[in-house]
Design a protein around this motif. Structure first.
Motif, PDB file in Angstrom:
ATOM      1  N   LEU A   1       0.730  -0.739   0.152  1.00 41.66           N
ATOM      2  CA  LEU A   1       0.151   0.145  -0.546  1.00 41.66           C
ATOM      3  C   LEU A   1       1.300   1.767   0.139  1.00 41.66           C
ATOM      4  O   LEU A   1       0.649   2.218  -0.171  1.00 41.66           O
ATOM      5  CB  LEU A   1      -0.843  -0.208   1.432  1.00 41.66           C
ATOM      6  CG  LEU A   1      -2.571  -1.226   1.295  1.00 41.66           C
ATOM      7  CD1 LEU A   1      -2.687  -0.808   2.424  1.00 41.66           C
ATOM      8  CD2 LEU A   1      -2.746  -1.083   0.053  1.00 41.66           C
ATOM      9  N   LEU A   2       2.441   1.015   0.363  1.00 42.91           N
ATOM     10  CA  LEU A   2       2.730   1.966   0.106  1.00 42.91           C
ATOM     11  C   LEU A   2       4.065   2.862  -1.021  1.00 42.91           C
ATOM     12  O   LEU A   2       4.836   3.181  -0.692  1.00 42.91           O
ATOM     13  CB  LEU A   2       3.464   2.153   1.486  1.00 42.91           C
ATOM     14  CG  LEU A   2       3.317   2.393   2.500  1.00 42.91           C
ATOM     15  CD1 LEU A   2       4.297   2.127   3.932  1.00 42.91           C
ATOM     16  CD2 LEU A   2       2.096   3.338   2.876  1.00 42.91           C
ATOM     17  N   LEU A   3       3.175   1.504  -1.607  1.00 43.17           N
ATOM     18  CA  LEU A   3       4.484   1.546  -3.374  1.00 43.17           C
ATOM     19  C   LEU A   3       3.866   2.725  -4.268  1.00 43.17           C
ATOM     20  O   LEU A   3       2.614   3.597  -4.082  1.00 43.17           O
ATOM     21  CB  LEU A   3       4.073   0.090  -4.272  1.00 43.17           C
ATOM     22  CG  LEU A   3       4.533  -1.127  -3.743  1.00 43.17           C
ATOM     23  CD1 LEU A   3       4.458  -2.258  -4.094  1.00 43.17           C
ATOM     24  CD2 LEU A   3       5.972  -1.187  -3.830  1.00 43.17           C
ATOM     25  N   PRO A   4       4.968   3.382  -5.297  1.00 43.98           N
ATOM     26  CA  PRO A   4       4.320   4.559  -5.882  1.00 43.98           C
ATOM     27  C   PRO A   4       3.538   3.981  -6.535  1.00 43.98           C
ATOM     28  O   PRO A   4       3.294   3.104  -7.460  1.00 43.98           O
ATOM     29  CB  PRO A   4       5.665   4.632  -6.205  1.00 43.98           C
ATOM     30  CG  PRO A   4       6.822   4.152  -5.694  1.00 43.98           C
ATOM     31  CD  PRO A   4       5.697   2.971  -5.405  1.00 43.98           C
ATOM     32  N   TRP A   5       2.888   5.290  -6.713  1.00 44.54           N
ATOM     33  CA  TRP A   5       1.330   4.733  -7.762  1.00 44.54           C
ATOM     34  C   TRP A   5       0.520   6.387  -8.354  1.00 44.54           C
ATOM     35  O   TRP A   5       1.017   7.216  -7.092  1.00 44.54           O
ATOM     36  CB  TRP A   5       0.543   4.417  -7.125  1.00 44.54           C
ATOM     37  CG  TRP A   5      -0.695   4.138  -8.120  1.00 44.54           C
ATOM     38  CD1 TRP A   5      -1.462   4.759  -8.444  1.00 44.54           C
ATOM     39  CD2 TRP A   5      -1.295   3.287  -9.169  1.00 44.54           C
ATOM     40  NE1 TRP A   5      -2.568   4.351  -9.783  1.00 44.54           N
ATOM     41  CE2 TRP A   5      -1.736   2.680 -10.048  1.00 44.54           C
ATOM     42  CE3 TRP A   5       0.450   1.730  -9.195  1.00 44.54           C
ATOM     43  CZ2 TRP A   5      -1.904   1.845 -11.129  1.00 44.54           C
ATOM     44  CZ3 TRP A   5      -0.158   0.602 -10.062  1.00 44.54           C
ATOM     45  CH2 TRP A   5      -1.446   0.930 -11.029  1.00 44.54           C
ATOM     46  N   ARG A   6       1.296   7.101  -9.800  1.00 42.33           N
ATOM     47  CA  ARG A   6       0.747   8.225  -9.810  1.00 42.33           C
ATOM     48  C   ARG A   6       1.761   9.265  -9.109  1.00 42.33           C
ATOM     49  O   ARG A   6       3.284   8.952  -9.423  1.00 42.33           O
ATOM     50  CB  ARG A   6      -0.311   8.397  -9.378  1.00 42.33           C
ATOM     51  CG  ARG A   6      -1.313   7.164 -10.789  1.00 42.33           C
ATOM     52  CD  ARG A   6      -2.282   7.994 -11.623  1.00 42.33           C
ATOM     53  NE  ARG A   6      -3.141   7.049 -12.697  1.00 42.33           N
ATOM     54  CZ  ARG A   6      -4.538   7.232 -13.157  1.00 42.33           C
ATOM     55  NH1 ARG A   6      -4.873   8.015 -12.216  1.00 42.33           N
ATOM     56  NH2 ARG A   6      -5.027   6.775 -13.910  1.00 42.33           N
ATOM     57  N   ASP A   7       0.966  10.165  -8.898  1.00 40.47           N
ATOM     58  CA  ASP A   7       2.034  11.412  -7.779  1.00 40.47           C
ATOM     59  C   ASP A   7       2.276  10.908  -6.267  1.00 40.47           C
ATOM     60  O   ASP A   7       2.110  11.913  -5.530  1.00 40.47           O
ATOM     61  CB  ASP A   7       1.452  12.394  -8.343  1.00 40.47           C
ATOM     62  CG  ASP A   7      -0.116  12.671  -8.105  1.00 40.47           C
ATOM     63  OD1 ASP A   7      -0.588  11.450  -7.294  1.00 40.47           O
ATOM     64  OD2 ASP A   7      -0.468  13.863  -8.258  1.00 40.47           O
ATOM     65  N   GLY A   8       1.741   9.708  -5.991  1.00 37.34           N
ATOM     66  CA  GLY A   8       2.389   9.437  -4.179  1.00 37.34           C
ATOM     67  C   GLY A   8       1.706   8.210  -4.165  1.00 37.34           C
ATOM     68  O   GLY A   8       2.943   7.351  -5.231  1.00 37.34           O
ATOM     69  N   LEU A   9       1.281   7.455  -3.737  1.00 40.43           N
ATOM     70  CA  LEU A   9       1.212   5.897  -3.209  1.00 40.43           C
ATOM     71  C   LEU A   9       0.270   5.181  -3.134  1.00 40.43           C
ATOM     72  O   LEU A   9      -1.269   6.126  -3.552  1.00 40.43           O
ATOM     73  CB  LEU A   9       1.545   6.217  -1.305  1.00 40.43           C
ATOM     74  CG  LEU A   9       2.644   6.457  -0.578  1.00 40.43           C
ATOM     75  CD1 LEU A   9       2.938   6.592   0.501  1.00 40.43           C
ATOM     76  CD2 LEU A   9       4.278   6.224  -2.091  1.00 40.43           C
ATOM     77  N   LEU A  10       0.332   4.323  -3.804  1.00 43.23           N
ATOM     78  CA  LEU A  10      -0.732   2.883  -4.031  1.00 43.23           C
ATOM     79  C   LEU A  10      -1.731   3.282  -2.558  1.00 43.23           C
ATOM     80  O   LEU A  10      -3.421   4.059  -3.036  1.00 43.23           O
ATOM     81  CB  LEU A  10      -0.654   1.662  -3.586  1.00 43.23           C
ATOM     82  CG  LEU A  10      -1.603   1.232  -4.598  1.00 43.23           C
ATOM     83  CD1 LEU A  10      -0.745  -0.333  -5.168  1.00 43.23           C
ATOM     84  CD2 LEU A  10      -2.742   0.260  -3.570  1.00 43.23           C
ATOM     85  N   ILE A  11      -1.959   3.763  -1.687  1.00 43.29           N
ATOM     86  CA  ILE A  11      -3.065   4.307  -0.530  1.00 43.29           C
ATOM     87  C   ILE A  11      -3.309   4.986  -1.130  1.00 43.29           C
ATOM     88  O   ILE A  11      -5.038   5.595  -0.627  1.00 43.29           O
ATOM     89  CB  ILE A  11      -2.638   3.346   0.543  1.00 43.29           C
ATOM     90  CG1 ILE A  11      -3.535   3.524   1.644  1.00 43.29           C
ATOM     91  CG2 ILE A  11      -1.481   5.059   0.855  1.00 43.29           C
ATOM     92  CD1 ILE A  11      -4.475   2.924   1.618  1.00 43.29           C
ATOM     93  N   ASP A  12      -2.449   5.927  -1.648  1.00 46.07           N
ATOM     94  CA  ASP A  12      -3.487   7.395  -1.624  1.00 46.07           C
ATOM     95  C   ASP A  12      -4.314   8.091  -3.049  1.00 46.07           C
ATOM     96  O   ASP A  12      -5.643   7.849  -3.129  1.00 46.07           O
ATOM     97  CB  ASP A  12      -2.192   8.499  -2.321  1.00 46.07           C
ATOM     98  CG  ASP A  12      -0.952   8.865  -0.854  1.00 46.07           C
ATOM     99  OD1 ASP A  12      -1.745   9.375   0.527  1.00 46.07           O
ATOM    100  OD2 ASP A  12       0.123   9.116  -0.918  1.00 46.07           O
ATOM    101  N   GLN A  13      -4.308   6.880  -3.692  1.00 47.15           N
ATOM    102  CA  GLN A  13      -4.714   6.353  -5.231  1.00 47.15           C
ATOM    103  C   GLN A  13      -5.810   6.113  -4.394  1.00 47.15           C
ATOM    104  O   GLN A  13      -7.276   6.203  -5.083  1.00 47.15           O
ATOM    105  CB  GLN A  13      -4.158   5.669  -5.386  1.00 47.15           C
ATOM    106  CG  GLN A  13      -5.103   4.886  -7.514  1.00 47.15           C
ATOM    107  CD  GLN A  13      -5.316   6.443  -8.542  1.00 47.15           C
ATOM    108  OE1 GLN A  13      -4.663   7.354  -8.337  1.00 47.15           O
ATOM    109  NE2 GLN A  13      -6.243   6.428  -8.545  1.00 47.15           N
TER     110      GLN A  13
END
Length: 210
Positions: free
Chosen positions: A26-38
């Motif tokens: 859940l703390l992996l990078p995703w877009r301009d934040g982290l997966l959990i942020d998305q």
């Protein structure tokens, strides 16, 4: 007398240890934040009234990430061993703090679903259903996440046997399927290969180095 407007809640069970991923997915990078942020942005941008996130009490990094969003955090006394237990903690919190009414509803879905969008959530909320029907999305004719439960049915989650998951309960009840295109499927991420495959499908401008 007119029925008061119903409310909609969401439980995000984020207390797992990501063993198949080999790290805190859940703390992996995703877009301009982290997966959990998305994931949490999808929930908080939707028409859901309250988002409850269940996190292990020793997971400080995930706790801090979740606090960037308009969500309510629950830290179980004992680490949940399975998603079902996390969901039960979330249900108790909603019941105690918000006192849902019989016409309210509650979403349940995994936390590791970065392709979830507020548009999908809102279409499911807009679907008309009764207190005995679970609303589910169908992507290209195949069921997926998230499922929207009438609040009274959530009590059955506490009655599931040791080898029964929430999906077993969904199959026991009448369902209203809301159709979506196959390419909008909400998928969960369990392994590094699944993460890379989904991340590679992002537009070039959204890709970031790990």
């Amino acid at each position: 007398m007119n029925q008061p407007p119903s409310k909609c809640y969401s439980i995000v069970p984020a207390a797992g240890r990501s063993k198949r991923m080999g790290g805190a997915k859940l703390l992996l990078p995703w877009r301009d934040g982290l997966l959990i942020d998305q994931v949490l942005a999808a929930w908080t941008d939707s028409r859901v009234d309250e988002v409850v996130v269940v996190v292990r009490k020793d997971d400080q990094a995930l706790t801090e990430a979740c606090r960037r969003h308009r969500v309510h955090l629950v830290h179980p006394n004992d680490d949940p061993l399975e998603m079902k237990t996390s969901v039960q903690w979330g249900l108790r919190e909603i019941q105690t703090r918000l006192t849902p009414k019989v016409h309210d509803r509650c979403f349940i879905a995994p936390a590791d679903v970065p392709t979830l969008s507020s548009r999908i959530i809102d279409r499911l909320i807009a679907a008309e259903s009764d207190a005995s029907t679970i609303v589910v999305p169908e992507f290209g004719g195949k069921p997926g996440h998230p499922a929207l439960f009438p609040w009274p049915l959530t009590a059955e989650i506490f009655e599931l046997g040791p080898d029964e998951g929430i999906d077993r309960m969904v199959k026991r009840h009448r369902q209203l399927a809301v159709p979506f295109p196959a390419d909008q499927r909400v998928v969960d991420v369990d392994t590094p290969e699944e993460y890379e495959r989904l991340r590679d499908a992002l537009p070039e401008g959204w890709k970031k180095k790990r």
